[in-house]
Design a protein around this motif. Structure first.
Motif, PDB file in Angstrom:
ATOM      1  N   GLU A  96       5.318  -8.561  10.093  1.00 19.46           N
ATOM      2  CA  GLU A  96       6.848  -8.091  10.104  1.00 19.46           C
ATOM      3  C   GLU A  96       7.418  -8.061   9.203  1.00 19.46           C
ATOM      4  OE1 GLU A  96       8.211 -11.750  12.056  1.00 19.46           O
ATOM      5  OE2 GLU A  96       7.449 -11.722  14.360  1.00 19.46           O
ATOM      6  N   ILE A  97       6.676  -8.384   7.845  1.00 20.53           N
ATOM      7  CA  ILE A  97       7.398  -8.100   6.201  1.00 20.53           C
ATOM      8  C   ILE A  97       6.766  -7.039   6.129  1.00 20.53           C
ATOM      9  CG2 ILE A  97       8.108 -10.384   6.280  1.00 20.53           C
ATOM     10  CD1 ILE A  97       5.622 -10.758   4.993  1.00 20.53           C
ATOM     11  N   SER A  98       6.636  -5.995   6.869  1.00 21.47           N
ATOM     12  CA  SER A  98       5.659  -4.510   5.867  1.00 21.47           C
ATOM     13  C   SER A  98       6.360  -3.799   6.301  1.00 21.47           C
ATOM     14  CB  SER A  98       4.229  -4.819   6.959  1.00 21.47           C
ATOM     15  OG  SER A  98       3.154  -5.934   6.481  1.00 21.47           O
ATOM     16  N   ASN A  99       7.669  -4.264   5.667  1.00 21.55           N
ATOM     17  CA  ASN A  99       9.024  -2.811   5.898  1.00 21.55           C
ATOM     18  C   ASN A  99       9.314  -2.505   4.559  1.00 21.55           C
ATOM     19  OD1 ASN A  99       9.223  -2.639   8.510  1.00 21.55           O
ATOM     20  ND2 ASN A  99       9.978  -4.855   8.833  1.00 21.55           N
ATOM     21  N   SER A 145       0.131 -19.890  -1.877  1.00 20.69           N
ATOM     22  CA  SER A 145       0.303 -21.173  -2.113  1.00 20.69           C
ATOM     23  C   SER A 145      -0.307 -22.064  -1.068  1.00 20.69           C
ATOM     24  CB  SER A 145       0.982 -21.799  -2.639  1.00 20.69           C
ATOM     25  OG  SER A 145       2.195 -21.310  -3.894  1.00 20.69           O
ATOM     26  N   ASP A 146      -1.122 -23.085  -1.533  1.00 21.40           N
ATOM     27  CA  ASP A 146      -2.426 -23.667  -0.542  1.00 21.40           C
ATOM     28  C   ASP A 146      -2.211 -25.066   0.056  1.00 21.40           C
ATOM     29  OD1 ASP A 146      -1.851 -25.559  -2.275  1.00 21.40           O
ATOM     30  OD2 ASP A 146      -4.327 -25.847  -2.206  1.00 21.40           O
ATOM     31  N   ASN A 147       0.070 -24.623  -0.433  1.00 17.31           N
ATOM     32  CA  ASN A 147       0.734 -26.220   1.049  1.00 17.31           C
ATOM     33  C   ASN A 147       1.623 -25.776   2.043  1.00 17.31           C
ATOM     34  OD1 ASN A 147       2.603 -24.295  -0.960  1.00 17.31           O
ATOM     35  ND2 ASN A 147       3.952 -26.447  -2.337  1.00 17.31           N
ATOM     36  N   VAL A 148       1.326 -23.899   1.865  1.00 15.00           N
ATOM     37  CA  VAL A 148       1.793 -23.096   2.704  1.00 15.00           C
ATOM     38  C   VAL A 148       0.966 -22.753   3.824  1.00 15.00           C
ATOM     39  CG1 VAL A 148       4.590 -23.550   2.314  1.00 15.00           C
ATOM     40  CG2 VAL A 148       2.956 -21.320   1.340  1.00 15.00           C
ATOM     41  N   GLU A 149       1.718 -22.108   4.883  1.00 15.44           N
ATOM     42  CA  GLU A 149       0.839 -20.925   6.309  1.00 15.44           C
ATOM     43  C   GLU A 149       1.853 -20.156   6.152  1.00 15.44           C
ATOM     44  OE1 GLU A 149      -2.767 -24.138   8.293  1.00 15.44           O
ATOM     45  OE2 GLU A 149      -0.330 -24.384   9.105  1.00 15.44           O
ATOM     46  N   ILE A 150       0.628 -18.890   7.130  1.00 15.99           N
ATOM     47  CA  ILE A 150       2.014 -17.744   7.483  1.00 15.99           C
ATOM     48  C   ILE A 150       0.881 -16.724   8.477  1.00 15.99           C
ATOM     49  CG2 ILE A 150       1.258 -16.262   5.684  1.00 15.99           C
ATOM     50  CD1 ILE A 150       4.452 -15.075   5.925  1.00 15.99           C
ATOM     51  N   THR A 151       1.278 -17.224   9.343  1.00 12.99           N
ATOM     52  CA  THR A 151       0.498 -16.126  10.252  1.00 12.99           C
ATOM     53  C   THR A 151       0.638 -14.365  10.023  1.00 12.99           C
ATOM     54  OG1 THR A 151       2.303 -15.513  11.735  1.00 12.99           O
ATOM     55  CG2 THR A 151       1.183 -17.536  12.055  1.00 12.99           C
ATOM     56  N   LYS A 152      -0.564 -14.133  10.538  1.00 15.28           N
ATOM     57  CA  LYS A 152      -0.774 -12.118  10.678  1.00 15.28           C
ATOM     58  C   LYS A 152      -0.162 -11.739  10.859  1.00 15.28           C
ATOM     59  CE  LYS A 152      -4.318  -9.033  11.081  1.00 15.28           C
ATOM     60  NZ  LYS A 152      -5.752  -8.474  11.759  1.00 15.28           N
ATOM     61  N   GLU A 153       0.464 -12.140  11.532  1.00 19.56           N
ATOM     62  CA  GLU A 153       1.869 -11.231  12.266  1.00 19.56           C
ATOM     63  C   GLU A 153       3.089 -11.544  11.470  1.00 19.56           C
ATOM     64  OE1 GLU A 153      -1.182 -12.585  15.519  1.00 19.56           O
ATOM     65  OE2 GLU A 153       0.137 -14.287  14.316  1.00 19.56           O
ATOM     66  N   ALA A 154       3.487 -12.934  10.755  1.00 25.23           N
ATOM     67  CA  ALA A 154       4.452 -13.083  10.461  1.00 25.23           C
ATOM     68  C   ALA A 154       4.628 -11.908   9.003  1.00 25.23           C
ATOM     69  CB  ALA A 154       4.573 -14.250   9.986  1.00 25.23           C
ATOM     70  N   ILE A 155       3.418 -11.732   8.714  1.00 26.37           N
ATOM     71  CA  ILE A 155       2.866 -10.605   7.129  1.00 26.37           C
ATOM     72  C   ILE A 155       3.302  -9.440   7.935  1.00 26.37           C
ATOM     73  CG2 ILE A 155       1.379 -10.265   5.846  1.00 26.37           C
ATOM     74  CD1 ILE A 155      -0.173 -12.810   5.643  1.00 26.37           C
ATOM     75  N   ASP A 199       0.706  -1.296  -0.237  1.00 28.06           N
ATOM     76  CA  ASP A 199      -0.447   0.503  -0.060  1.00 28.06           C
ATOM     77  C   ASP A 199       0.628   1.496  -0.148  1.00 28.06           C
ATOM     78  OD1 ASP A 199       0.701   0.564   2.699  1.00 28.06           O
ATOM     79  OD2 ASP A 199      -0.959  -0.153   3.050  1.00 28.06           O
ATOM     80  N   ILE A 200      -0.081   2.358   0.648  1.00 27.76           N
ATOM     81  CA  ILE A 200       0.947   3.731  -0.019  1.00 27.76           C
ATOM     82  C   ILE A 200       1.858   3.822   1.135  1.00 27.76           C
ATOM     83  CG2 ILE A 200      -0.849   4.735  -1.653  1.00 27.76           C
ATOM     84  CD1 ILE A 200      -1.391   6.456   0.323  1.00 27.76           C
ATOM     85  N   GLU A 201       1.687   3.302   2.150  1.00 25.69           N
ATOM     86  CA  GLU A 201       2.343   3.435   3.072  1.00 25.69           C
ATOM     87  C   GLU A 201       3.598   2.357   3.425  1.00 25.69           C
ATOM     88  OE1 GLU A 201      -0.325   3.533   6.755  1.00 25.69           O
ATOM     89  OE2 GLU A 201      -0.856   5.633   6.169  1.00 25.69           O
ATOM     90  N   GLY A 202       3.912   1.027   2.388  1.00 24.54           N
ATOM     91  CA  GLY A 202       4.464   0.414   2.726  1.00 24.54           C
ATOM     92  C   GLY A 202       4.044  -0.570   3.071  1.00 24.54           C
ATOM     93  N   ASN A 203       2.876  -1.244   3.422  1.00 21.33           N
ATOM     94  CA  ASN A 203       2.188  -2.332   4.499  1.00 21.33           C
ATOM     95  C   ASN A 203       2.200  -3.945   3.150  1.00 21.33           C
ATOM     96  OD1 ASN A 203       2.925  -1.038   6.596  1.00 21.33           O
ATOM     97  ND2 ASN A 203       1.092   0.450   6.263  1.00 21.33           N
ATOM     98  N   VAL A 204       1.918  -4.471   4.102  1.00 19.15           N
ATOM     99  CA  VAL A 204       1.874  -5.561   2.742  1.00 19.15           C
ATOM    100  C   VAL A 204       0.192  -5.760   3.011  1.00 19.15           C
ATOM    101  CG1 VAL A 204       2.255  -8.368   2.412  1.00 19.15           C
ATOM    102  CG2 VAL A 204       4.131  -7.221   2.812  1.00 19.15           C
ATOM    103  N   ARG A 205      -0.642  -5.834   2.385  1.00 17.27           N
ATOM    104  CA  ARG A 205      -1.734  -6.385   1.890  1.00 17.27           C
ATOM    105  C   ARG A 205      -2.519  -7.681   1.483  1.00 17.27           C
ATOM    106  NH1 ARG A 205      -4.487  -0.615   3.136  1.00 17.27           N
ATOM    107  NH2 ARG A 205      -6.226  -1.629   3.202  1.00 17.27           N
ATOM    108  N   ASN A 206      -3.388  -7.592   1.346  1.00 15.28           N
ATOM    109  CA  ASN A 206      -4.164  -8.984   0.456  1.00 15.28           C
ATOM    110  C   ASN A 206      -3.599  -9.899   0.390  1.00 15.28           C
ATOM    111  OD1 ASN A 206      -6.233  -6.534   1.296  1.00 15.28           O
ATOM    112  ND2 ASN A 206      -6.496  -6.744  -1.173  1.00 15.28           N
ATOM    113  N   MET A 207      -2.717 -10.182   0.931  1.00 18.00           N
ATOM    114  CA  MET A 207      -1.541 -11.924   0.899  1.00 18.00           C
ATOM    115  C   MET A 207      -2.668 -13.500   0.185  1.00 18.00           C
ATOM    116  SD  MET A 207       1.887 -13.083   2.559  1.00 18.00           S
ATOM    117  CE  MET A 207       2.696 -11.542   1.946  1.00 18.00           C
ATOM    118  N   CYS A 208      -1.927 -13.663  -0.338  1.00 17.73           N
ATOM    119  CA  CYS A 208      -2.204 -14.763  -0.682  1.00 17.73           C
ATOM    120  C   CYS A 208      -1.136 -16.141  -1.271  1.00 17.73           C
ATOM    121  CB  CYS A 208      -3.489 -14.891  -2.250  1.00 17.73           C
ATOM    122  SG  CYS A 208      -4.888 -13.324  -2.203  1.00 17.73           S
TER     123      CYS A 208
END
Length: 103
Positions: A76-79, A64-74, A53-62
């Motif tokens: 953490e990579i919003s830099n 592959s269905d063979n892995v999982e990632i937590t909201k907290e992890a997402i 987004d315009i502030e550098g945040n990761v949004r609307n992450m999709c």
């Protein structure tokens, strides 16, 4: 057309978003955060789609269905430095494909 917060999501911009530690840093950070859904061993191809987004945040992450990632992890990579077009920050859709080694 895709939009977020009332703004058009771009796929091509003059200055694309850039992760704080570059693409190699993003690949390293994200590979440490994804977990397999099932007992997997070996290299697994994972495809990510998300919007910076315009502030550098990761949004609307999709991904592959063979892995999982937590909201907290997402969070953490919003830099990211936001993408720019016409001299202003704009939302940009990113597609990244990588191999992650499990086991």
């Amino acid at each position: 057309m895709d939009s977020i917060d009332g703004m058009l999501i771009h796929s091509v911009v003059e200055s694309p978003p850039e992760y704080k530690e570059g693409l190699e840093g993003f690949l390293r950070d994200i590979s440490e955060k994804v977990k397999p859904k099932h007992r997997l061993v070996g290299c697994i191809r994972v495809v990510f789609s998300f919007v910076i987004d315009i502030e550098g945040n990761v949004r609307n992450m999709c991904y592959s269905d063979n892995v999982e990632i937590t909201k907290e992890a997402i969070e953490e990579i919003s830099n990211w430095a936001a993408g720019r077009s016409g001299g202003v920050n704009v939302p940009v859709r990113m597609y990244i494909s990588m191999y992650v080694k499990f086991g």
